[in-house]
Design an enzyme around this catalytic site. Structure first.
Site, PDB file in Angstrom:
ATOM      1  N   PRO A   1      21.830  14.438 -21.822  1.00 21.24           N
ATOM      2  CA  PRO A   1      20.850  15.531 -21.750  1.00 21.24           C
ATOM      3  C   PRO A   1      21.547  16.848 -21.412  1.00 21.24           C
ATOM      4  O   PRO A   1      22.413  16.898 -20.544  1.00 21.24           O
ATOM      5  CB  PRO A   1      19.918  15.105 -20.610  1.00 21.24           C
ATOM      6  CG  PRO A   1      20.106  13.626 -20.478  1.00 21.24           C
ATOM      7  CD  PRO A   1      21.535  13.362 -20.874  1.00 21.24           C
TER       8      PRO A   1
ATOM      9  N   ASP B   1      22.507  23.286  -5.247  1.00 23.81           N
ATOM     10  CA  ASP B   1      21.517  23.378  -4.176  1.00 23.81           C
ATOM     11  C   ASP B   1      21.998  24.413  -3.163  1.00 23.81           C
ATOM     12  O   ASP B   1      23.090  24.278  -2.596  1.00 23.81           O
ATOM     13  CB  ASP B   1      21.339  22.005  -3.519  1.00 23.81           C
ATOM     14  CG  ASP B   1      20.422  22.024  -2.303  1.00 23.81           C
ATOM     15  OD1 ASP B   1      19.681  23.004  -2.137  1.00 23.81           O
ATOM     16  OD2 ASP B   1      20.460  21.057  -1.532  1.00 23.81           O
TER      17      ASP B   1
ATOM     18  N   ASP C   1      29.636   0.965 -19.498  1.00 25.24           N
ATOM     19  CA  ASP C   1      30.788   0.188 -19.966  1.00 25.24           C
ATOM     20  C   ASP C   1      32.119   0.891 -19.706  1.00 25.24           C
ATOM     21  O   ASP C   1      33.149   0.509 -20.256  1.00 25.24           O
ATOM     22  CB  ASP C   1      30.656  -0.107 -21.467  1.00 25.24           C
ATOM     23  CG  ASP C   1      30.729   1.155 -22.330  1.00 25.24           C
ATOM     24  OD1 ASP C   1      30.632   2.274 -21.770  1.00 25.24           O
ATOM     25  OD2 ASP C   1      30.882   1.019 -23.559  1.00 25.24           O
TER      26      ASP C   1
ATOM     27  N   GLY D   1      25.726   2.647 -22.762  1.00 26.24           N
ATOM     28  CA  GLY D   1      25.481   1.832 -21.585  1.00 26.24           C
ATOM     29  C   GLY D   1      26.631   1.920 -20.600  1.00 26.24           C
ATOM     30  O   GLY D   1      27.620   2.633 -20.803  1.00 26.24           O
TER      31      GLY D   1
ATOM     32  N   GLU E   1      34.768  10.359 -25.203  1.00 20.94           N
ATOM     33  CA  GLU E   1      33.604  10.929 -24.508  1.00 20.94           C
ATOM     34  C   GLU E   1      33.983  11.985 -23.478  1.00 20.94           C
ATOM     35  O   GLU E   1      33.286  12.995 -23.322  1.00 20.94           O
ATOM     36  CB  GLU E   1      32.820   9.815 -23.797  1.00 20.94           C
ATOM     37  CG  GLU E   1      32.063   8.884 -24.698  1.00 20.94           C
ATOM     38  CD  GLU E   1      31.473   7.715 -23.914  1.00 20.94           C
ATOM     39  OE1 GLU E   1      31.087   7.919 -22.741  1.00 20.94           O
ATOM     40  OE2 GLU E   1      31.397   6.607 -24.467  1.00 20.94           O
TER      41      GLU E   1
ATOM     42  N   HIS F   1      27.028   9.833 -16.700  1.00 18.73           N
ATOM     43  CA  HIS F   1      27.506  10.117 -18.049  1.00 18.73           C
ATOM     44  C   HIS F   1      27.974   8.851 -18.750  1.00 18.73           C
ATOM     45  O   HIS F   1      27.821   8.715 -19.971  1.00 18.73           O
ATOM     46  CB  HIS F   1      28.646  11.140 -17.998  1.00 18.73           C
ATOM     47  CG  HIS F   1      28.171  12.555 -17.922  1.00 18.73           C
ATOM     48  ND1 HIS F   1      28.431  13.496 -18.897  1.00 18.73           N
ATOM     49  CD2 HIS F   1      27.446  13.205 -16.973  1.00 18.73           C
ATOM     50  CE1 HIS F   1      27.886  14.648 -18.566  1.00 18.73           C
ATOM     51  NE2 HIS F   1      27.294  14.503 -17.399  1.00 18.73           N
TER      52      HIS F   1
ATOM     53  N   SER G   1      33.160   3.616 -20.789  1.00 21.56           N
ATOM     54  CA  SER G   1      33.713   4.327 -21.943  1.00 21.56           C
ATOM     55  C   SER G   1      34.015   5.790 -21.619  1.00 21.56           C
ATOM     56  O   SER G   1      34.857   6.406 -22.287  1.00 21.56           O
ATOM     57  CB  SER G   1      32.754   4.241 -23.139  1.00 21.56           C
ATOM     58  OG  SER G   1      31.445   4.670 -22.788  1.00 21.56           O
TER      59      SER G   1
ATOM     60  N   VAL H   1      25.753   6.830 -22.425  1.00 17.35           N
ATOM     61  CA  VAL H   1      26.405   6.706 -23.733  1.00 17.35           C
ATOM     62  C   VAL H   1      26.915   5.272 -23.846  1.00 17.35           C
ATOM     63  O   VAL H   1      27.783   4.853 -23.085  1.00 17.35           O
ATOM     64  CB  VAL H   1      27.583   7.688 -23.898  1.00 17.35           C
ATOM     65  CG1 VAL H   1      28.196   7.553 -25.290  1.00 17.35           C
ATOM     66  CG2 VAL H   1      27.132   9.120 -23.660  1.00 17.35           C
TER      67      VAL H   1
END
EC number: 1.11.1.7
Length: 345
Positions: A172, A253, A84, A82, A98, A76, A86, A80
């Site tokens: 996604p 799974d 970093d 890259g 985020e 994740h 965040s 967003v």
């Protein structure tokens, strides 16, 4: 160069595995270039990776589910702005970050990153970025839960911006179709094969009922459930999520729910993909063939997973002059950016 070393049983795939490992090293060298370096903290903070390893190992011993959480945090983060860190920044009265975006609200493992950062800061204050700690933690999680080991290049700096709206748009969703998934991965320089490979991280951890409830109830005018879902599995899931809006959780799974392995792919072949985005990997011939190969050959998939994690961890990294080393992973520094120590020679 990335070694991509996989601890699995020997077999006829050994030669193929060596080819993949060599390709991984070459690709990693191209991706990292002068930006990221293996052994970056060898001089400035030689205990950094060992401290992260111990912190993650201790947390894993208490709750094995933390491994999936840390790998998902890394994903994740990188998708967003890259890689970093965040995703680690807390919201404020002036900004929704985020981690509070809809796709991120079920993430966990933040406390492990906080503990790792504290351990590193106690030894090397102001040296090791939260972004690097998160990448190291994901690597340790893959080793603990899947016996998959690889080297992580470092030198990332931490970003200073985190906006929920960007995560809402960039991560996604569980109901993404194949075209949307490929477009998302391509945007970040990752291939459709990387999409299939990294989706293997859904072999451990859980998904919450709202992420797949639309596959179980009133899917279409002609079908109560998604026809690509095994009928027996759909019935099982309706028992776990009895109505739309249920907040329960289900293992991603069925076979090895806390192990990072290739059983996820065997499930897709049998119509046991929990999320619509999982089962979509079977919608195109080439990707379906990749799924089937991964289902047959754990070592082959594990080698590709190792190299794909290095590629993903190199997405749009911030280096000298672009970011900071946060003193607290949840907060942006209020002072001038600390100087980045020189990389180890």
């Amino acid at each position: 160069m990335s070694k991509g070393v996989i601890s699995t049983a020997g077999g006829g795939w050994l030669l193929q595995l060596l080819v993949v490992v060599l390709a991984a090293g070459l690709q990693a060298a191209v991706l990292c270039g002068a930006e990221l370096q293996y052994g970056f903290y060898n001089t400035s903070c030689p205990l950094a990776e060992a401290l992260v390893r111990k912190t993650v190992s201790d947390a894993f011993a208490e709750d094995g589910r933390v491994a999936a959480g840390l790998v998902r945090l890394h994903f994740h983060d990188c998708f967003v702005r890259g890689c970093d860190a965040s995703i680690l920044i807390d919201s404020t009265i002036h900004n929704v970050a985020e981690k509070d975006a809809v796709p991120s609200q079920t993430l966990h493992g933040y406390d492990v990153i906080d503990a790792a950062k504290a351990a590193v800061e106690a030894v090397c204050p102001g040296v090791v970025s939260c972004a690097d700690i998160l990448a190291f933690a994901a690597r340790e999680s893959a080793a603990l839960a899947g016996n998959i080991t690889y080297d992580v290049p470092a030198g990332r700096l931490d970003g200073t911006v985190s906006r929920a709206v960007e995560a809402d748009l960039g991560i996604p969703s569980a109901d993404s179709d194949l075209a949307q998934l490929i477009q998302n991965f391509t945007f970040w320089g990752l291939s459709p094969e990387d999409l299939v490979t990294l989706s293997g991280a859904h072999s451990f951890g859980v998904a919450h009922c709202p992420a797949f409830a639309d596959r179980l109830y009133n899917f279409s005018s002609s079908s109560q459930a998604d026809p690509t879902l095994s009928p027996a599995y759909a019935a099982l899931l309706r028992g776990a999520c009895p109505e739309e809006g249920s907040e329960g959780a289900v293992w991603l799974d069925l076979v090895t729910p806390e192990v990072l392995d290739n059983k996820y792919y065997a499930g897709l072949v049998l119509g046991l993909g929990l999320l619509h985005s999982d089962q979509e990997l079977m919608a195109e011939a080439n990707l379906r063939a990749a799924v089937e190969e991964n289902a047959r050959n754990r070592g082959w998939w594990a080698a590709k997973f190792a190299q794909a994690m290095v590629r993903m961890g190199s997405i749009q990294v911030q280096t000298a002059g672009e970011g900071e080393v946060r003193a607290n992973c949840r907060l942006v520094n209020s002072s001038i950016f600390p100087r980045r120590p020189a990389a180890s020679s």
